[in-house]
Design a protein around this motif. Structure first.
Motif, PDB file in Angstrom:
ATOM      1  N   PHE A 144      10.180  44.211-127.449  1.00  0.00           N
ATOM      2  CA  PHE A 144       8.804  43.644-127.669  1.00  0.00           C
ATOM      3  C   PHE A 144       8.848  42.515-128.599  1.00  0.00           C
ATOM      4  O   PHE A 144       9.361  42.621-129.684  1.00  0.00           O
ATOM      5  N   GLY A 145       7.863  41.636-128.296  1.00  0.00           N
ATOM      6  CA  GLY A 145       7.827  40.392-129.043  1.00  0.00           C
ATOM      7  C   GLY A 145       7.339  39.222-128.358  1.00  0.00           C
ATOM      8  O   GLY A 145       6.796  39.517-127.142  1.00  0.00           O
ATOM      9  N   PRO A 146       7.290  37.881-128.917  1.00  0.00           N
ATOM     10  CA  PRO A 146       6.954  36.998-128.298  1.00  0.00           C
ATOM     11  C   PRO A 146       7.390  36.793-127.190  1.00  0.00           C
ATOM     12  O   PRO A 146       8.697  36.854-126.813  1.00  0.00           O
ATOM     13  N   ARG A 147       6.759  36.470-125.893  1.00  0.00           N
ATOM     14  CA  ARG A 147       7.221  36.117-124.553  1.00  0.00           C
ATOM     15  C   ARG A 147       8.516  35.438-124.543  1.00  0.00           C
ATOM     16  O   ARG A 147       9.443  36.138-123.909  1.00  0.00           O
ATOM     17  N   ASP A 148       8.537  34.319-124.840  1.00  0.00           N
ATOM     18  CA  ASP A 148       9.744  33.285-124.729  1.00  0.00           C
ATOM     19  C   ASP A 148      10.967  33.837-125.389  1.00  0.00           C
ATOM     20  O   ASP A 148      11.997  33.810-124.975  1.00  0.00           O
ATOM     21  N   GLN A 149      10.624  34.570-126.654  1.00  0.00           N
ATOM     22  CA  GLN A 149      11.690  35.131-127.451  1.00  0.00           C
ATOM     23  C   GLN A 149      12.509  36.374-126.759  1.00  0.00           C
ATOM     24  O   GLN A 149      13.492  36.287-126.381  1.00  0.00           O
ATOM     25  N   VAL A 150      11.551  37.073-126.065  1.00  0.00           N
ATOM     26  CA  VAL A 150      12.296  38.382-125.432  1.00  0.00           C
ATOM     27  C   VAL A 150      12.820  37.881-124.118  1.00  0.00           C
ATOM     28  O   VAL A 150      13.964  38.326-123.796  1.00  0.00           O
TER      29      VAL A 150
END
Length: 596
Positions: A551-557
């Motif tokens: 779970f986290g910012p879209r681009d990071q995940v």
């Protein structure tokens, strides 16, 4: 303190207690008036015939006709009172049972109620109402007057009273046997009728599948087997009840003749008058008539009693929800705190310790393989399922603190299996609001980019879509359901596979709708297997085997998703701006690393 189920059913009956008291009084008068025929015959044989008095005959006949008229009027009043009591019971419990039927699949008690008997509570209420409106209660009201007739028979002569008493005891024994022998087959017939109806309804809903795949004959055979078992149980109950009913009828007729014979013997022995012969026969028949009526209608008595027991237990298990204090409209955050989800009535965990937090204006995409718990989590977020552990909060208040009617104003939900209702397009979009705002309906349709489609329909927003939205294509149903989810600008919008039936134009409209929710300060959650719609969200949650894997910012995940295991050549997922119908199994980093 009485339980909820006991209070509701018994209280619904007690509200009509004045009417029951009236029926009891009317029944007393009717039973007294039922003596008219006996005493008329007694006076004819003992007074008119010996005196050959014409005026006495005329006077007695006029009096008898007058009493018969009163008898008929009171009978009519009693029947109408019973019909109105039955209607009052239905009015008092009908809406409550509808709410219970809707809630039952969402509670832990759904395991004991299969889909086959989902509408059984309404059938039970219909059965009780039908019983109260019929002749069954009349026999119950007349039974207490049986000793009066037997007492008069004893006054005529003890032998006549004894004969009638013996006949009554035999009929009571028959009644007891009827109850014992019909209880099980009637219960079985009710259960099989529910299964038969459920299979027929499922076959009707899936007629296209049955026709295309040649399943109709096989399911028809299965339905025929259920129907045969149902008819066999029904036939057994009818045979037992009918058999004992015939015996009781013949016995009552035979008792009349026996009483005539006993009376004749007493006249021969000069221990009774000729009028007593006829009067005693009539009184004996009248004394035993309530028992015969009870036996003849015993199946209805048993069925009504079983219906009462089922409703009693159901309303006791699902009490009326307590009134909730009004809370302000949520506008800040959604918090999911170590939520554990189990399907209603089941013990298997489908979501384990899910936890995340979103704030106003954020959008979350949830991805993962099939059966990873995504849809189960969605049902819990919108309050359709209650979490077995943990809390879902809107602005720090657990969603259980709102009543479903109030919470529904703040939530938009597009389920994976779309259900529309028979009605107009406007009614479906407005969630069947009794006083919908036309501007809000058009705004929701515009946000879902379906306004132009609706405007071109034959009757515009007043176009009827038929049951399950049969008049619409799958894509049209999905877009109208999306408009329904957006109606009233809800704070939390949860969309489960919202693009499964959409073309490129529909997906573009969906992306704009998601962006619109975020721009007005709402929170939107999208569950999808097609990554292109993720371009409209800023957060991403990955699930697998019921757990939150990332779970986290879209681009990071997305950047940390390992698409290719060493021994497999699995392709990388498509960029968020490209279409990718199905993701391959994902190997992801843990939650803390993805969120860092």
């Amino acid at each position: 303190m009485v339980t909820a189920g006991r209070h509701e059913l018994v209280d619904a009956i007690l509200k009509c207690r004045n009417a029951f008291v009236g029926i009891g009084a009317v029944s007393g008068a009717i039973n007294v008036l039922m003596l008219t025929g006996s005493f008329y015959m007694l006076e004819i044989y003992d007074r008119v015939l010996p005196s050959r008095s014409g005026p006495t005959l005329v006077a007695l006949s006029i009096l008898a006709l007058t009493l018969y008229a009163f008898h008929g009027a009171l009978d009519l009043v009693r029947a109408r009172l019973l019909v109105r009591i039955a209607g009052s019971l239905d009015e008092g419990l009908g809406r409550r049972l509808y709410d219970t039927i809707v809630q039952l699949p969402l509670t832990a008690h759904s395991a004991t109620h299969s889909a086959s008997d989902g509408l059984q509570p309404l059938r039970d209420l219909d059965q009780i109402r039908s019983f109260l409106s019929g002749v069954g209660p009349l026999a119950l009201f007349d039974l207490p007057w049986m000793p009066l007739y037997l007492g008069i028979c004893y006054l005529f002569h003890p032998w006549i009273g004894l004969t009638a008493t013996v006949g009554g005891l035999i009929l009571i024994t028959i009644t007891f046997l009827t109850e014992r022998l019909t209880r099980k087959p009637i219960r079985t017939a009710v259960a099989l009728a529910a299964e038969r109806s459920a299979l027929a309804e499922a076959s009707r809903r899936n007629a296209e599948v049955l026709q295309a795949m040649g399943m109709g004959a096989r399911l028809g055979t299965l339905w025929g087997e259920l129907n045969a078992k149902h008819l066999a149980s029904q036939r057994l109950a009818a045979d037992v009840g009918g058999g004992f009913g015939a015996i009781s009828k013949v016995l009552r007729l035979a008792l009349q003749s026996i009483v005539l014979g006993v009376g004749a013997y007493l006249v021969i022995e000069q221990k009774a008058t000729a009028g007593i012969i006829i009067a005693g026969s009539i009184l004996t028949a009248r004394a035993l008539m309530p028992i015969e009526m009870a036996i003849g209608n015993w199946r209805g008595v048993v069925t009504a009693r079983q219906s009462w027991s089922r409703l009693y237990a159901l309303l006791e298990r699902i009490p009326v929800p307590a009134q909730q204090m009004a809370l302000p409209r949520p506008a800040k955050s959604l918090s999911v705190e170590t939520v554990v989800v189990m399907p209603p009535g089941k013990s298997n965990i489908v979501v384990l310790d899910a936890a995340f937090r979103l704030t106003s204006g954020q959008g979350l995409g949830i991805i993962g393989p099939s059966a990873s718990g995504k849809s189960s989590l969605a049902r819990t977020l919108v309050g359709a399922w209650r979490a077995a552990h943990g809390k879902v909060r809107l602005d720090e208040a657990a969603i259980e603190q709102w009543s479903p009617q109030v919470l529904g104003r703040f939530i938009g939900y597009l389920p994976q299996d779309i259900e529309l209702f028979d009605g107009t397009i406007a009614q479906n979009i407005a969630r069947f609001d009794s006083e919908p705002n036309p501007e809000n309906i058009i705004a929701a349709a515009t946000a879902a980019d379906v306004h132009r489609l609706i405007a071109r329909s034959p009757d515009g927003y007043e176009t009827r879509i038929g049951e399950h939205g049969a008049a619409l294509s799958a894509g049209q149903r999905q877009r109208i359901a999306l408009a329904r989810a957006l109606y009233g600008d809800p704070f939390l919008v949860v969309l489960d596979e919202p693009n499964s039936n959409l073309d490129a134009e529909g997906e573009a409209a969906l992306t704009r709708a998601i962006t619109g929710v975020r721009e007005r300060g709402g929170i939107v959650i999208v569950i999808t297997h097609r990554y292109n719609v993720l371009s409209a969200v800023d957060m991403l949650l990955v699930m697998g085997e019921g757990k939150v894997l990332a779970f986290g910012p879209r681009d990071q995940v997305m950047s940390k998703l390992v698409q290719r295991p060493p021994a497999a050549a699995a392709p990388r997922p498509a960029p968020v701006h490209e279409a990718a119908p199905r993701p391959t199994p994902l190997h992801v980093v843990d939650t803390q690393e993805a969120a860092s």
